[in-house]
Design a protein around this motif. Structure first.
Motif, mmCIF file in Angstrom:
data_model
loop_
_atom_site.group_PDB
_atom_site.id
_atom_site.type_symbol
_atom_site.label_atom_id
_atom_site.label_comp_id
_atom_site.label_asym_id
_atom_site.label_seq_id
_atom_site.Cartn_x
_atom_site.Cartn_y
_atom_site.Cartn_z
ATOM 1 N N VAL A 204 -7.269 -10.392 -7.048
ATOM 2 C CA VAL A 204 -6.077 -10.971 -6.430
ATOM 3 C C VAL A 204 -6.131 -12.490 -6.501
ATOM 4 C CG1 VAL A 204 -4.848 -11.240 -4.237
ATOM 5 C CG2 VAL A 204 -5.660 -8.986 -4.946
ATOM 6 N N LYS A 205 -7.325 -13.041 -6.314
ATOM 7 C CA LYS A 205 -7.495 -14.499 -6.352
ATOM 8 C C LYS A 205 -7.112 -15.049 -7.729
ATOM 9 C CE LYS A 205 -10.889 -17.896 -4.762
ATOM 10 N NZ LYS A 205 -12.292 -18.080 -4.306
ATOM 11 N N GLU A 206 -7.509 -14.338 -8.789
ATOM 12 C CA GLU A 206 -7.161 -14.759 -10.149
ATOM 13 C C GLU A 206 -5.647 -14.678 -10.371
ATOM 14 O OE1 GLU A 206 -9.317 -12.325 -12.827
ATOM 15 O OE2 GLU A 206 -11.291 -13.084 -12.220
ATOM 16 N N GLN A 207 -5.032 -13.600 -9.877
ATOM 17 C CA GLN A 207 -3.581 -13.451 -10.029
ATOM 18 C C GLN A 207 -2.833 -14.574 -9.307
ATOM 19 O OE1 GLN A 207 -3.434 -9.355 -8.557
ATOM 20 N NE2 GLN A 207 -2.560 -8.728 -10.516
ATOM 21 N N ARG A 208 -3.342 -14.914 -8.099
ATOM 22 C CA ARG A 208 -2.673 -15.967 -7.342
ATOM 23 C C ARG A 208 -2.839 -17.317 -8.039
ATOM 24 N NH1 ARG A 208 -4.517 -14.682 -2.747
ATOM 25 N NH2 ARG A 208 -2.691 -13.553 -2.025
ATOM 26 N N ALA A 209 -4.020 -17.560 -8.613
ATOM 27 C CA ALA A 209 -4.265 -18.828 -9.298
ATOM 28 C C ALA A 209 -3.366 -18.982 -10.523
ATOM 29 C CB ALA A 209 -5.739 -18.919 -9.707
ATOM 30 N N SER A 210 -3.013 -17.850 -11.146
ATOM 31 C CA SER A 210 -2.145 -17.893 -12.323
ATOM 32 C C SER A 210 -0.664 -17.878 -11.954
ATOM 33 C CB SER A 210 -2.455 -16.705 -13.246
ATOM 34 O OG SER A 210 -2.139 -15.489 -12.602
ATOM 35 N N GLY A 211 -0.395 -17.865 -10.625
ATOM 36 C CA GLY A 211 0.995 -17.875 -10.167
ATOM 37 C C GLY A 211 1.620 -16.515 -10.097
ATOM 38 N N GLU A 212 0.834 -15.458 -10.247
ATOM 39 C CA GLU A 212 1.362 -14.091 -10.199
ATOM 40 C C GLU A 212 0.827 -13.382 -8.969
ATOM 41 O OE1 GLU A 212 0.436 -11.939 -13.693
ATOM 42 O OE2 GLU A 212 1.211 -13.439 -15.071
ATOM 43 N N LEU A 213 1.635 -13.318 -7.921
ATOM 44 C CA LEU A 213 1.224 -12.549 -6.756
ATOM 45 C C LEU A 213 1.228 -11.073 -7.125
ATOM 46 C CD1 LEU A 213 3.007 -14.262 -3.756
ATOM 47 C CD2 LEU A 213 0.577 -14.137 -4.195
ATOM 48 N N PRO A 214 0.235 -10.309 -6.687
ATOM 49 C CA PRO A 214 0.157 -8.899 -7.069
ATOM 50 C C PRO A 214 1.343 -8.107 -6.559
ATOM 51 C CG PRO A 214 -1.385 -9.405 -5.291
ATOM 52 C CD PRO A 214 -0.852 -10.711 -5.788
ATOM 53 N N THR A 215 1.833 -7.171 -7.390
ATOM 54 C CA THR A 215 2.950 -6.322 -7.009
ATOM 55 C C THR A 215 2.579 -4.869 -7.236
ATOM 56 O OG1 THR A 215 3.898 -6.518 -9.232
ATOM 57 C CG2 THR A 215 4.691 -8.059 -7.549
ATOM 58 N N ASP A 216 3.285 -3.991 -6.567
ATOM 59 C CA ASP A 216 3.090 -2.559 -6.748
ATOM 60 C C ASP A 216 3.650 -2.169 -8.120
ATOM 61 O OD1 ASP A 216 3.536 0.288 -6.741
ATOM 62 O OD2 ASP A 216 3.223 0.231 -4.573
ATOM 63 N N PRO A 217 2.825 -1.564 -9.002
ATOM 64 C CA PRO A 217 3.310 -1.242 -10.351
ATOM 65 C C PRO A 217 4.446 -0.235 -10.361
ATOM 66 C CG PRO A 217 1.147 -0.245 -9.919
ATOM 67 C CD PRO A 217 1.428 -1.178 -8.791
ATOM 68 N N GLU A 218 4.571 0.600 -9.317
ATOM 69 C CA GLU A 218 5.625 1.612 -9.298
ATOM 70 C C GLU A 218 6.944 1.053 -8.760
ATOM 71 O OE1 GLU A 218 4.340 5.052 -7.228
ATOM 72 O OE2 GLU A 218 2.689 5.494 -8.597
ATOM 73 N N THR A 219 6.870 0.299 -7.657
ATOM 74 C CA THR A 219 8.099 -0.188 -7.022
ATOM 75 C C THR A 219 8.444 -1.622 -7.400
ATOM 76 O OG1 THR A 219 6.927 -0.990 -5.069
ATOM 77 C CG2 THR A 219 7.637 1.314 -5.053
ATOM 78 N N GLY A 220 7.450 -2.380 -7.878
ATOM 79 C CA GLY A 220 7.685 -3.782 -8.187
ATOM 80 C C GLY A 220 7.677 -4.673 -6.960
ATOM 81 N N GLU A 221 7.419 -4.100 -5.782
ATOM 82 C CA GLU A 221 7.390 -4.887 -4.560
ATOM 83 C C GLU A 221 6.010 -5.498 -4.356
ATOM 84 O OE1 GLU A 221 8.523 -2.247 -1.487
ATOM 85 O OE2 GLU A 221 10.616 -2.096 -2.136
ATOM 86 N N LYS A 222 5.944 -6.459 -3.422
ATOM 87 C CA LYS A 222 4.686 -7.131 -3.121
ATOM 88 C C LYS A 222 3.644 -6.102 -2.676
ATOM 89 C CE LYS A 222 4.190 -8.813 0.922
ATOM 90 N NZ LYS A 222 3.049 -8.021 1.397
ATOM 91 N N ALA A 223 2.494 -6.157 -3.311
ATOM 92 C CA ALA A 223 1.439 -5.216 -2.974
ATOM 93 C C ALA A 223 0.785 -5.582 -1.648
ATOM 94 C CB ALA A 223 0.379 -5.194 -4.084
#
Length: 642
Positions: free
Chosen positions: A461-480
């Motif tokens: 999650v830390k890597e995703q946040r550093a790249s500007g991509e907050l993690p999302t639910d792959p099925e719904t597309g909502e914030k994980a």
């Protein structure tokens, strides 16, 4: 602490339209949600000199690091979106209504093919009909028991209903005529639905026609000298009269109203609601909320009404009588879908007197809320500050995660993770871990495995946040969920468990999360690489918080372990069947529920289960028949016992 000027948007970039805005912290967590008729005017008020802001607003804007907004077309859209976001993100600086207890409802599942009456404290489908909330569960049980005399609809679960269908035998309520037993065809599904419609109609307040109909049928039976039927109708009338008498008459019979009252102090607000239908109090409920922003009484009343009517089974009545006028009554009317609903403060008469009673209940609930230690903001804030001080942390730990391991003599090993934010449980963030293989050999290996898995997710999650991509639910597309880092991790155990967890920290290079363990013997705290424990005073709020965390993690781990052990016991009875893998075992148990029922099933029944052919069905029957224990025998006489 963040300087608000560092993220202040240019005034010209903010639209003047109505909309909803949200402030977020450096981790991307939403800390406050608000709505405004004019976004530019409202947002600009947050970025004035800090000295001119309310202390709670000062704390919010210095915690946040960014602000975003969404433009909407109307005030009711703004109210709906604000409510949705508060429910989704649970921002720590919003007034969050939470029930001072969970209230029981009487629900009829009209959306099912064969409707069922049940008592529940959970939210139900919109196709179901809900009545309540009731203050006491015993009251609703008495009501249901009396109504089943006249409207004998089913109350059994889906599993019990299916078993009765398969066996051709009704449950106990069917034998004593408290259920019309549609499971065995005693009545048709159409007739059963008519009974359910009648049940709902009576609970809706249309009582007169049902009592009149029973009186007519009693008179006809008496005229035909069918005194047994007449006596039964007489008892049914008495049952309905008893149900009606349990709800005291407070207003005229034509009155349908919800009465909503607020009571305040500097830290909290209490909301009380009375539901009056047909002039009788049909239900009562209440909330207690912390005042974490500078909302006015009108704002809080508006949010309370939104929480009452948005996304719930509660339907708006003809009148909503309030102690404080909501900021935008028209938005509430649009939200309820009834533009004719009157929202007002009564000024005289019996409605004013009843609202004063509701207000007195709100005042009393606020007083009792203060006595609840875990709900006291001052107590929780002190606990977090004391804990951070004792562990020499820079800031108070706002998010704490606690881990525990549970097993039975080394089998069915599981781990649990519970989350407390701002000193309160966040059950939506709880996680369970199944531990297998070499990691299940002992408690320390299991703790290392669970901690490694959690921290790997943290790094991802830390890597995703550093790249500007907050993690999302792959099925719904909502914030994980499960996306925010803890400031403190607590493990249930002493030096060995803490050392195992620290090894996972070291292997992954984690240095930004504090770690501590709590041992049960003396309730001492163990820090990594320390030879002696930290002893907190027995009266310490910090120790009380750590104990709550540990006990909650233990409870959560035990509940998961028991469910896993129960499944494994059932599945182990099928281990001897050749060719029967885990998926087919689960399919059999989902269909037949127990191994004993599988043993009694015929070849055709077994073959109906997905993945079970006739050859495998024959193998299952032969294997389970061979495992069937023989009859009990009296060893002295040789007699076979029943």
């Amino acid at each position: 602490m963040t300087d608000p000027s560092s993220y202040r948007p240019a005034r010209g970039s903010i639209p003047t339209d109505p909309g909803v805005y949200r402030f977020s912290d450096p981790d991307g967590r939403v800390v406050y949600v608000g709505k405004a008729k004019n976004l530019r005017q409202r947002l600009s008020s947050y970025f004035q000199d800090l000295a001119g802001l309310h202390p709670r607003t000062q704390r919010m804007v210095t915690t946040a690091s960014s602000v975003q907004w969404t433009v909407v077309s109307s005030d009711v859209e703004a109210l709906t979106l604000e409510y949705t976001w508060i429910k989704e993100f649970e921002p720590r600086f919003n007034v969050k209504f939470r029930d001072d207890k969970s209230y029981p409802f009487l629900v009829v599942t009209m959306g099912e093919k064969v409707p069922r009456a049940l008592i529940t404290r959970r939210e139900r489908s919109k196709s179901d009909r809900s009545f309540g909330p009731y203050a006491h569960v015993w009251a609703i049980r008495e009501t249901l028991d009396l109504l089943l005399r006249v409207f004998p609809i089913r109350t059994c679960s889906a599993g019990v209903y299916r078993r009765a269908e398969r066996s051709g035998r009704p449950c106990l309520l069917g034998f004593i005529d408290k259920c019309s037993a549609p499971c065995i065809g005693r009545v048709s599904e159409e007739r059963h639905r008519q009974l359910a419609d009648g049940f709902v109609d009576f609970m809706d307040g249309n009582t007169g026609k049902w009592v009149a109909d029973l009186k007519r049928r009693m008179a006809n039976a008496a005229a035909e000298m069918d005194y047994e039927s007449a006596a039964r109708f007489r008892d049914d009338i008495q049952a309905l009269d008893t149900v009606m008498s349990k709800n005291s008459v407070v207003l005229s019979e034509a009155t349908d109203a919800d009465l909503v009252a607020l009571a305040f102090d500097d830290l909290e607000v209490s909301v009380q609601v009375f539901h009056v239908r047909g002039g009788r109090i049909r239900g009562q409920r209440g909330w207690v909320a912390e005042l974490l922003d500078d909302s006015t009484p009108g704002d809080i009343m508006e949010r309370a009404l939104a929480a009452l009517y948005e996304g719930t089974d509660t339907r708006a009545p003809q009148e909503i009588l309030v102690s404080h006028q909501p900021t935008d009554p028209d938005a509430i009317r649009d939200l309820t879908g009834r533009r004719t609903t009157s929202i007002r403060i009564p000024v005289r008469g019996e409605k004013k007197d009843l609202l004063e009673t509701v207000t007195a209940n709100a005042v009393e609930a606020l007083r009792l809320g203060k006595l609840k230690r875990s709900g006291d903001l001052t107590s929780r804030s002190k606990a977090l500050e004391d804990l951070g001080e004792a562990l020499e942390m820079q800031d108070a730990p706002l998010r704490i995660e606690c881990f525990d391991i549970s097993h039975s003599q080394g089998t069915n090993v599981v781990g649990s993770m519970v989350v407390f934010e701002d000193g309160l449980p966040r059950k939506s963030e709880y996680r369970r871990f199944s531990v297998t293989g070499e990691a299940a050999r002992d408690d320390t290996a299991s703790m290392h495995d669970v901690m490694t898995r959690r921290l790997k997710h943290h790094l991802k999650v830390k890597e995703q946040r550093a790249s500007g991509e907050l993690p999302t639910d792959p099925e719904t597309g909502e914030k994980a969920r499960f996306a925010y880092p803890p400031q403190l991790i607590v493990v249930d155990g002493g030096q060995p468990q803490v050392a195992a967890a620290q090894r996972a920290f070291d292997e992954l290079g984690i240095t930004d999360i504090a770690l501590v363990g709590i041992a049960k013997r003396l309730e001492e705290l163990w820090l990594p690489d320390e030879d002696y424990p930290l002893i907190l005073p027995r009266t310490s709020e910090a120790l009380f918080l750590i104990q709550r965390l540990r006990d909650e993690a233990h409870r959560f781990a035990i509940s998961y372990h028991r469910s896993k052990r129960g499944r494994s016991v059932q599945e182990s009875a099928l281990d001897a069947v050749p060719g029967l893998g885990p998926a087919r075992k689960r399919a059999l148990l989902e269909h037949f529920v127990t191994v004993d029922r599988i043993r009694k099933a015929g070849e055709d029944e077994l073959a109906q289960v997905k993945g079970i052919g006739r050859t495998l069905a024959q193998t299952i029957m032969a294997t389970l028949a061979a495992d069937q224990p023989g009859p009990a025998v009296n060893m002295t006489t040789g007699e076979i016992l029943e």
